[in-house]
Design a protein around this motif. Sequence first.
Motif, PDB file in Angstrom:
ATOM      1  N   TYR A 257       5.513  12.303  -4.036  1.00  0.00           N
ATOM      2  CA  TYR A 257       6.645  12.580  -4.915  1.00  0.00           C
ATOM      3  C   TYR A 257       6.233  13.471  -6.074  1.00  0.00           C
ATOM      4  O   TYR A 257       6.911  14.439  -6.419  1.00  0.00           O
ATOM      5  CB  TYR A 257       7.204  11.244  -5.425  1.00  0.00           C
ATOM      6  CG  TYR A 257       8.500  11.348  -6.166  1.00  0.00           C
ATOM      7  CD1 TYR A 257       8.528  11.293  -7.566  1.00  0.00           C
ATOM      8  CD2 TYR A 257       9.698  11.497  -5.484  1.00  0.00           C
ATOM      9  CE1 TYR A 257       9.711  11.375  -8.245  1.00  0.00           C
ATOM     10  CE2 TYR A 257      10.890  11.571  -6.166  1.00  0.00           C
ATOM     11  CZ  TYR A 257      10.900  11.510  -7.542  1.00  0.00           C
ATOM     12  OH  TYR A 257      12.077  11.591  -8.234  1.00  0.00           O
TER      13      TYR A 257
ATOM     14  N   PRO B 109       3.517   2.417  -1.669  1.00  0.00           N
ATOM     15  CA  PRO B 109       3.962   3.169  -2.858  1.00  0.00           C
ATOM     16  C   PRO B 109       2.967   4.217  -3.340  1.00  0.00           C
ATOM     17  O   PRO B 109       3.391   5.269  -3.805  1.00  0.00           O
ATOM     18  CB  PRO B 109       4.159   2.075  -3.916  1.00  0.00           C
ATOM     19  CG  PRO B 109       4.459   0.858  -3.142  1.00  0.00           C
ATOM     20  CD  PRO B 109       3.682   0.975  -1.878  1.00  0.00           C
ATOM     21  N   VAL B 110       1.675   3.932  -3.259  1.00  0.00           N
ATOM     22  CA  VAL B 110       0.728   4.895  -3.823  1.00  0.00           C
ATOM     23  C   VAL B 110       0.835   6.231  -3.084  1.00  0.00           C
ATOM     24  O   VAL B 110       0.754   7.296  -3.697  1.00  0.00           O
ATOM     25  CB  VAL B 110      -0.721   4.349  -3.817  1.00  0.00           C
ATOM     26  CG1 VAL B 110      -1.276   4.262  -2.412  1.00  0.00           C
ATOM     27  CG2 VAL B 110      -1.604   5.205  -4.665  1.00  0.00           C
ATOM     28  N   PHE B 111       1.064   6.143  -1.771  1.00  0.00           N
ATOM     29  CA  PHE B 111       1.248   7.394  -1.040  1.00  0.00           C
ATOM     30  C   PHE B 111       2.518   8.105  -1.484  1.00  0.00           C
ATOM     31  O   PHE B 111       2.563   9.327  -1.668  1.00  0.00           O
ATOM     32  CB  PHE B 111       1.302   7.131   0.465  1.00  0.00           C
ATOM     33  CG  PHE B 111       0.002   6.643   1.011  1.00  0.00           C
ATOM     34  CD1 PHE B 111      -0.169   5.324   1.391  1.00  0.00           C
ATOM     35  CD2 PHE B 111      -1.072   7.505   1.120  1.00  0.00           C
ATOM     36  CE1 PHE B 111      -1.382   4.869   1.884  1.00  0.00           C
ATOM     37  CE2 PHE B 111      -2.290   7.059   1.613  1.00  0.00           C
ATOM     38  CZ  PHE B 111      -2.438   5.740   1.991  1.00  0.00           C
ATOM     39  N   HIS B 112       3.565   7.289  -1.660  1.00  0.00           N
ATOM     40  CA  HIS B 112       4.831   7.892  -2.072  1.00  0.00           C
ATOM     41  C   HIS B 112       4.703   8.536  -3.440  1.00  0.00           C
ATOM     42  O   HIS B 112       5.235   9.633  -3.675  1.00  0.00           O
ATOM     43  CB  HIS B 112       5.944   6.827  -2.092  1.00  0.00           C
ATOM     44  CG  HIS B 112       7.294   7.403  -2.311  1.00  0.00           C
ATOM     45  ND1 HIS B 112       7.873   7.500  -3.562  1.00  0.00           N
ATOM     46  CD2 HIS B 112       8.181   7.941  -1.448  1.00  0.00           C
ATOM     47  CE1 HIS B 112       9.065   8.058  -3.452  1.00  0.00           C
ATOM     48  NE2 HIS B 112       9.273   8.333  -2.171  1.00  0.00           N
ATOM     49  N   ILE B 113       3.988   7.874  -4.339  1.00  0.00           N
ATOM     50  CA  ILE B 113       3.812   8.432  -5.687  1.00  0.00           C
ATOM     51  C   ILE B 113       3.110   9.782  -5.598  1.00  0.00           C
ATOM     52  O   ILE B 113       3.533  10.759  -6.228  1.00  0.00           O
ATOM     53  CB  ILE B 113       2.997   7.473  -6.575  1.00  0.00           C
ATOM     54  CG1 ILE B 113       3.787   6.192  -6.837  1.00  0.00           C
ATOM     55  CG2 ILE B 113       2.627   8.139  -7.883  1.00  0.00           C
ATOM     56  CD1 ILE B 113       3.027   5.161  -7.620  1.00  0.00           C
ATOM     57  N   ILE B 114       2.052   9.836  -4.799  1.00  0.00           N
ATOM     58  CA  ILE B 114       1.308  11.090  -4.680  1.00  0.00           C
ATOM     59  C   ILE B 114       2.201  12.187  -4.115  1.00  0.00           C
ATOM     60  O   ILE B 114       2.262  13.305  -4.634  1.00  0.00           O
ATOM     61  CB  ILE B 114       0.059  10.897  -3.795  1.00  0.00           C
ATOM     62  CG1 ILE B 114      -0.920   9.948  -4.476  1.00  0.00           C
ATOM     63  CG2 ILE B 114      -0.606  12.223  -3.501  1.00  0.00           C
ATOM     64  CD1 ILE B 114      -2.123   9.606  -3.651  1.00  0.00           C
TER      65      ILE B 114
ATOM     66  N   ILE C 191       0.818  -1.216   0.000  1.00  0.00           N
ATOM     67  CA  ILE C 191       0.000   0.000   0.000  1.00  0.00           C
ATOM     68  C   ILE C 191       0.847   1.260   0.000  1.00  0.00           C
ATOM     69  O   ILE C 191       0.438   2.302  -0.510  1.00  0.00           O
ATOM     70  CB  ILE C 191      -0.935  -0.002   1.221  1.00  0.00           C
ATOM     71  CG1 ILE C 191      -1.858  -1.201   1.150  1.00  0.00           C
ATOM     72  CG2 ILE C 191      -1.746   1.246   1.290  1.00  0.00           C
ATOM     73  CD1 ILE C 191      -2.709  -1.357   2.362  1.00  0.00           C
TER      74      ILE C 191
END
Lengths: 281, 254, 311
Positions: free
Chosen positions: A33, A26-31, A24
């Motif tokens: 980043y 990565p999606v936070f990191h993508i947002i 779960i």
Amino acid sequence: MPNWRSLKSNVFIVLVVILALIAIAPVFHIIIYITLRGLPVILEAGIEFFISTPAAVIAEKPGGIAPAIVGTLFMTTMATIIAVPIAVLAATFSAEYPNHIITKAVRATSRSLLEVATILVGMLVFALIVLPLGRFTGLAGAIALAIVMIPYVYTYTELALLSVPKTYIEAGYSIGLKKAQVIYLVTLRIARRGVMRGVTIGVAKAMGETAPLLFTAFGARNVIFGGPLEPMDAIPLMIFQFIQTGFENWNKLAWGGAFVLLVLYLTLFIISRRIVREVRV
Amino acid sequence: MSYGIAVEVKNLNVSIAGKPILKDVNVKIPESTITAIMGPSGSGKTTLLRVLNRLIDLIEGVEVKGSVKIFGRNILETDPYEVRRMSGMVFQIPNPFPHLSIYDNVALGAKINGIAKSKRELDELVKWALEKAMLWDEVKDRLRDPPWKLSGGQQQRLCLARALALKPRLLLLDEPTANIDPVNTLKIEEALRNLKKEEDMTIILVTHMPHQAIRISDYIIMLYEGVVVEVGPTEEIAINPKHELTSRFLRGEM
Amino acid sequence: MKYGRKSLHDKIVFYSLAIPAIIIALILLLLLLTQTSLSIPIFNVQGVTSTYISTTWRPSYEPPPTGAWYGLLPAIWGTLTSAIIAVLLALPLSLSVVIFVEEILPRRFREYISAIIDLMAGMPTILFGIWGLSFLGPILQAYVMTPLHEYLGFIPVFSCKPLAPATVLTAGVLLSLMIFPFMVVVIQETYRAIPITYKEAGWSLGLTMYEYVKLNMSMISPAIVSAILLGFGRASSETAAVTLVVGNAYNIGFCILSPAYTISSLIANQFTESGDFPYMQNALFAGGLILLIIGLIVNTIGIIILRRLRF
């Protein structure tokens, strides 16, 4: 004497939790980043970002992505206008005649289109529209996006229509409404939240697609809006093309565009979930 | 009061997906009466009712043979949409359209079928229907409210008003008070009695409750497994049922 | 009107609704037709098998077989390898999320995790792509690929030196993040459908959490197989994100630490220039054709397996 079964189970639980969190996170990191790299670009460029064309690569300021924004708005709207009537009517057919062979064919097609590589949709539209017309056009891009959108709207609409309790449909017929009137005044109205959800999800998908536009709309850099019969840009397309260049200005525009796309997607996502919450039958 | 025949059923056979539901049904229902169709579950009462307004057509694989005349017209050979305009139906579980206001629920049928030509006519029609359904006083100040704000019994009376708005001569009710509390049940029964007296309406009522049939009906049709077992005036059948099944049903043993 | 005859109104409604339905059904047909007919020219000059198993890609203004030659095997290999890596990584991730949500997490948080999964499933793939290009790739190169090559370089798959962040492995990892939400949905729906009596039986036997979950998962193993197939289908179809991180070099070999092409990235990169070279565009359509066929077969099998599942 340690209990091996318990121990194994506890290790298992810890492993599961760790893996789930890894999944779960990565999606936070993508947002985060994309925000960190994209928002500053927009803030620096200001309103220019939304109303100018991209500047030359050696220019001081990067300019803007107006062609892409206008293109995305235009093609997504056109795709919606094309896709929604076709998909909703086809879903109505499936709900009214569930055992008909046409229904089976449409369901199978819709399911396949949901899974098929969207670049193939682009190639289809290239072969049928771009080649005969001899040019890349925003219209072709819109049609490609419509094809991507149709299965989403179809699936959610069919589901919504089939969920309408039969008793309301019977009541509609009992007061003398004809078939078309029952469909339009009763069934579709009661199902409208589900339909809207499908449309919202379809729009979010179409708006974010890159591959179908690669050889249909093709992209446009210097013209903000040349009309539907000219090549047209779109935000995902612009990002795809600009990020692969080595030019810092254009990379900046790509990140700014990515942030805009992210915001648009999150907004549509929240709307689509809000719509469902208000159904009351 | 007229003494014509409202509904005449001759040799009606209905099967669904090959399975026979109604077998050789023959009945005559006089105008301006309340007739109760009774029988245990699965006896075909709902099917018989739904033949009368051609709602039976909505079921896949249905086959209907015989002759059914309503006010002299063979409804099996008439356009189904016309047939449905001849009668109004109230269903077992109250089903007012959830997406329409109380007013629009009643008005929809009348508007679409052109029964009321102007806004004023429509308002009057809605008021008349709600009054006949004995609901007007309770909703006259909140006609724009959605139906879920009403209680179950009120919703069912709303459905009655909706059925009346087409000014039908025939009213069909499918176990209308099966899921309603006793107070509302009596209200609906009173509404039906008034409709028969004041509007000369012919009322056919499928009911699971023998006491209800005895209370309000003039005639009783007893169905068992798709066959008409007994037909006759309520007073006679109630006191002296000729068929064993009828008496068992009236005693509540089925 | 005789009983059973449809009124004119009903007939009009039927045909009006049938037309849009037929339009949709035609789309798939048209897709297959155009993909096939535009591949035929290259099949004529190169032969069907050679086109797919040759590893040479030689653009030229002279047509094949003497001038140019367009072999698709490296692209096919790239697609298959990256998709397999993606599924291998996504499977434990998706199983963990399902177990986590269904058996460990308190009920009231379920909605939030569901929302996150749906969010990932619908996110524009280009966003995954640029994140992969500028963040994931370099991180993988520094902390995963280089050590893998240094310490495990004797294994063929790690035998080449990772000179750039864009490799088959990077593509596989990125794809796994993109496909696991779909696998979660398939597995979770089936897991939830396990009749409660079977679950109660498991608990009453005094099984530990590990044994209990293993039992449930074995009951729905067709759903897991189906999820693998559907995930594979998705991974092989992805274009934008993969093109940015796979390196786009015409390679074939066992090592996954080197750049490669996938069918979709090959088409994405070469299509616009392909107009200049006779038959290149047809070769790309041939690539699209095999991609379409793989996708349809894998998805159909996946759905059939799922349908057969009965408790």
